[in-house]
Design a protein around this motif. Structure first.
Motif, PDB file in Angstrom:
ATOM      1  N   SER A  14       0.279  15.894  -3.319  1.00  0.00           N
ATOM      2  CA  SER A  14      -0.757  15.231  -4.092  1.00  0.00           C
ATOM      3  C   SER A  14      -1.759  16.207  -4.686  1.00  0.00           C
ATOM      4  O   SER A  14      -2.569  15.828  -5.523  1.00  0.00           O
ATOM      5  CB  SER A  14      -1.490  14.211  -3.214  1.00  0.00           C
ATOM      6  N   TYR A 129       1.865   5.704  -5.839  1.00  0.00           N
ATOM      7  CA  TYR A 129       2.428   4.509  -6.477  1.00  0.00           C
ATOM      8  C   TYR A 129       3.891   4.319  -6.094  1.00  0.00           C
ATOM      9  O   TYR A 129       4.393   3.193  -6.062  1.00  0.00           O
ATOM     10  CB  TYR A 129       2.313   4.619  -7.996  1.00  0.00           C
ATOM     11  N   ARG A 144       2.122   8.913  -9.031  1.00  0.00           N
ATOM     12  CA  ARG A 144       0.676   8.900  -9.213  1.00  0.00           C
ATOM     13  C   ARG A 144       0.023   8.668  -7.862  1.00  0.00           C
ATOM     14  O   ARG A 144       0.529   7.881  -7.047  1.00  0.00           O
ATOM     15  CB  ARG A 144       0.296   7.801 -10.193  1.00  0.00           C
ATOM     16  N   GLU A 146      -3.637   7.804  -5.784  1.00  0.00           N
ATOM     17  CA  GLU A 146      -4.985   7.255  -5.841  1.00  0.00           C
ATOM     18  C   GLU A 146      -5.633   7.445  -4.470  1.00  0.00           C
ATOM     19  O   GLU A 146      -4.957   7.349  -3.432  1.00  0.00           O
ATOM     20  CB  GLU A 146      -4.975   5.770  -6.204  1.00  0.00           C
ATOM     21  N   HIS A 169     -13.909   7.957  -6.419  1.00  0.00           N
ATOM     22  CA  HIS A 169     -12.461   7.748  -6.517  1.00  0.00           C
ATOM     23  C   HIS A 169     -11.820   8.962  -7.172  1.00  0.00           C
ATOM     24  O   HIS A 169     -12.425   9.653  -7.999  1.00  0.00           O
ATOM     25  CB  HIS A 169     -12.175   6.495  -7.346  1.00  0.00           C
ATOM     26  N   ASP A 171      -7.814  10.349  -8.736  1.00  0.00           N
ATOM     27  CA  ASP A 171      -6.379  10.127  -8.946  1.00  0.00           C
ATOM     28  C   ASP A 171      -5.727  11.378  -9.530  1.00  0.00           C
ATOM     29  O   ASP A 171      -6.390  12.290 -10.024  1.00  0.00           O
ATOM     30  CB  ASP A 171      -6.096   8.868  -9.776  1.00  0.00           C
ATOM     31  N   SER A 173      -1.836  12.239 -11.489  1.00  0.00           N
ATOM     32  CA  SER A 173      -0.545  11.744 -11.968  1.00  0.00           C
ATOM     33  C   SER A 173       0.220  12.858 -12.658  1.00  0.00           C
ATOM     34  O   SER A 173      -0.367  13.824 -13.157  1.00  0.00           O
ATOM     35  CB  SER A 173      -0.741  10.567 -12.932  1.00  0.00           C
ATOM     36  N   TRP A 187      -6.621  -1.253 -14.794  1.00  0.00           N
ATOM     37  CA  TRP A 187      -6.775  -0.257 -13.728  1.00  0.00           C
ATOM     38  C   TRP A 187      -8.176  -0.440 -13.173  1.00  0.00           C
ATOM     39  O   TRP A 187      -9.162  -0.392 -13.922  1.00  0.00           O
ATOM     40  CB  TRP A 187      -6.569   1.139 -14.286  1.00  0.00           C
ATOM     41  N   GLU A 189     -11.006   0.159  -9.778  1.00  0.00           N
ATOM     42  CA  GLU A 189     -11.380   0.723  -8.475  1.00  0.00           C
ATOM     43  C   GLU A 189     -12.793   0.273  -8.140  1.00  0.00           C
ATOM     44  O   GLU A 189     -13.651   0.148  -9.023  1.00  0.00           O
ATOM     45  CB  GLU A 189     -11.259   2.245  -8.451  1.00  0.00           C
ATOM     46  N   HIS A 198      -8.341  -0.666  -4.806  1.00  0.00           N
ATOM     47  CA  HIS A 198      -7.768  -0.110  -6.029  1.00  0.00           C
ATOM     48  C   HIS A 198      -6.575  -0.961  -6.436  1.00  0.00           C
ATOM     49  O   HIS A 198      -5.733  -1.314  -5.598  1.00  0.00           O
ATOM     50  CB  HIS A 198      -7.299   1.331  -5.845  1.00  0.00           C
TER      51      HIS A 198
END
Length: 306
Positions: A14, A129, A144, A146, A169, A171, A173, A187, A189, A198
C-alpha cells in the motif's frame, strides 16, 4: 472482514510505487485530506505519476481564500525516475514521505497564499478495494487502498495560523484510470474521533460496484449495502448528504453531512468531479467528511440546462 493488507506485506504494497505500464491511461496517485469544519477549512493533497513517468500534484485549500472560496495550486509534467519512491517524493514545493516500514506519512507544501505541514497515522490496516466482494473495478484502478487516520500539524492561510489534531483520510491507487469510462460514482469519507465510514458507489462499463468499510466500536467491517439521500443545489452540487450503510456485521450506520465548501474539478475533457467538503455526524458524533461525485460533463450540461 477478509483483508489482504494484514501484516507487513500489505503495508508494503500500500505504500510503494507499482509497475503501472506505459499506457495512456496508466497512473498512480496518493491523496491525503482532512477537514476543519469549525474553521470553515479543508485540505486535500493529491499527487500522481503517469505511465509516461511524468508526475504532478494539486493542493486544495477549501475555504482558504479571504472570501471563503477554494485555493488550488497545481503543477504537472515533472519527470521522475522509476527508482524514486514515495518515501522520498519531492515535487516542486511538495515534500512527501510515505515509508513502507511505517504506517505514518509526513507531508508539507507551500502555496502562494496557504501552507500546510502534517503527519498522517493510520487508525486501521489499509483497506484494499480488491478485498470487496466485487473486487476493484478495473476501469478505475488495478487496486486501490483507503485508510482513515489521525492528522496533526499546522495550517497557515494569510494571517490565520491553525495548529490541529484531528481525523483525516488517505488513499492510494494504481493502474488504469479511464475517466471517460465512468458513468457515475459517489466517493465518500467521514471521520469522527471514534468512527469512520468510507464508501465508493460506482457505475461503469454496464457494471455497478460498491466497496468500503465502517469503523466503529473498535471494529472494522466491509460495507455490504448503501443507500443515499442527497439534496442538490441549483448548480447540481450536493449540499446535504445522508448515507445509510449496512456492513458485514449487520450494523446499520447513518452519516449526515452538510457542505461548507464546494469545488468543481474538471479532471478530463469528458468528466467533472463535483466536490463538497462536509461537516458530518456519525450517529451524533461530530467530525469532517468529503463527498466527491463524478459526472460526465455532457450529463451535467443537460441537467443544468433544464
Amino acid at each position: 472482514m477478509s483483508d489482504p493488507s494484514d501484516g507487513h506485506d500489505g503495508l508494503r504494497r500500500s505504500h510503494v510505487r507499482h509497475d503501472i505500464g506505459s499506457g495512456e491511461l496508466a497512473r498512480e496517485s496518493l491523496l491525503f485530506m482532512f477537514q476543519l469544519p469549525e474553521h470553515g477549512l479543508g485540505v486535500s493533497v493529491y499527487t500522481w505519476v503517469k505511465g509516461s513517468g511524468n508526475a504532478g500534484y494539486a493542493i486544495f485549500f477549501y475555504g482558504g481564500r479571504p472570501d471563503g472560496s477554494t485555493l488550488l495550486e497545481h503543477t504537472d509534467g515533472i519527470a521522475v525516475g522509476d527508482d524514486v519512491g514515495f518515501d522520498r517524493w519531492k515535487l516542486g514545493k511538495l515534500d512527501l514521505s510515505l515509508s513502507p516500514a511505517s504506517d505514518t506519512a509526513t507531508i508539507s507544501v507551500t502555496g502562494s497564499e496557504c501552507a500546510v505541514e502534517f503527519t498522517f497515522e493510520g487508525r486501521h490496516a489499509p483497506y484494499f478495494y480488491s478485498s470487496s466482494p466485487g473486487g476493484c473495478p478495473q476501469f478505475f484502478a488495478t487496486d486501490r487502498v483507503e485508510q482513515s487516520g489521525r492528522v496533526r500539524g499546522r495550517l497557515t492561510c494569510g494571517d490565520r495560523v491553525i495548529d490541529f489534531d484531528t481525523q483525516g483520510h488517505h488513499d492510494h491507487s494504481w493502474g488504469t484510470r479511464d475517466w471517460a469510462g465512468i458513468q457515475h460514482y459517489k466517493w465518500f469519507e467521514a471521520t469522527t474521533p471514534t468512527a469512520a465510514v468510507h464508501v465508493l458507489d460506482i457505475a461503469g462499463f454496464g457494471e455497478h460496484h460498491v466497496a468500503g468499510y465502517v469503523l466503529k466500536d473498535s471494529e472494522i467491517a466491509e460495507v455490504r449495502r448503501v443507500s443515499w439521500d442527497v439534496d442538490y443545489g441549483a448548480d447540481f452540487v450536493h449540499e446535504k448528504v445522508r448515507l445509510t450503510a449496512v456492513d458485514a456485521l449487520d450494523r446499520e450506520t447513518v452519516v449526515d453531512g452538510t457542505a461548507f465548501a464546494k469545488f468543481p474539478f474538471p479532471v478530463d475533457t469528458h468528466t467533472t468531479l463535483l466536490d463538497s467538503v462536509l461537516e458530518v455526524s456519525i450517529e451524533r458524533e461530530s467530525g469532517g467528511g468529503f463527498a466527491d461525485w463524478c459526472w460526465p460533463q455532457v450529463y451535467l450540461d443537460h441537467i443544468r440546462s433544464r
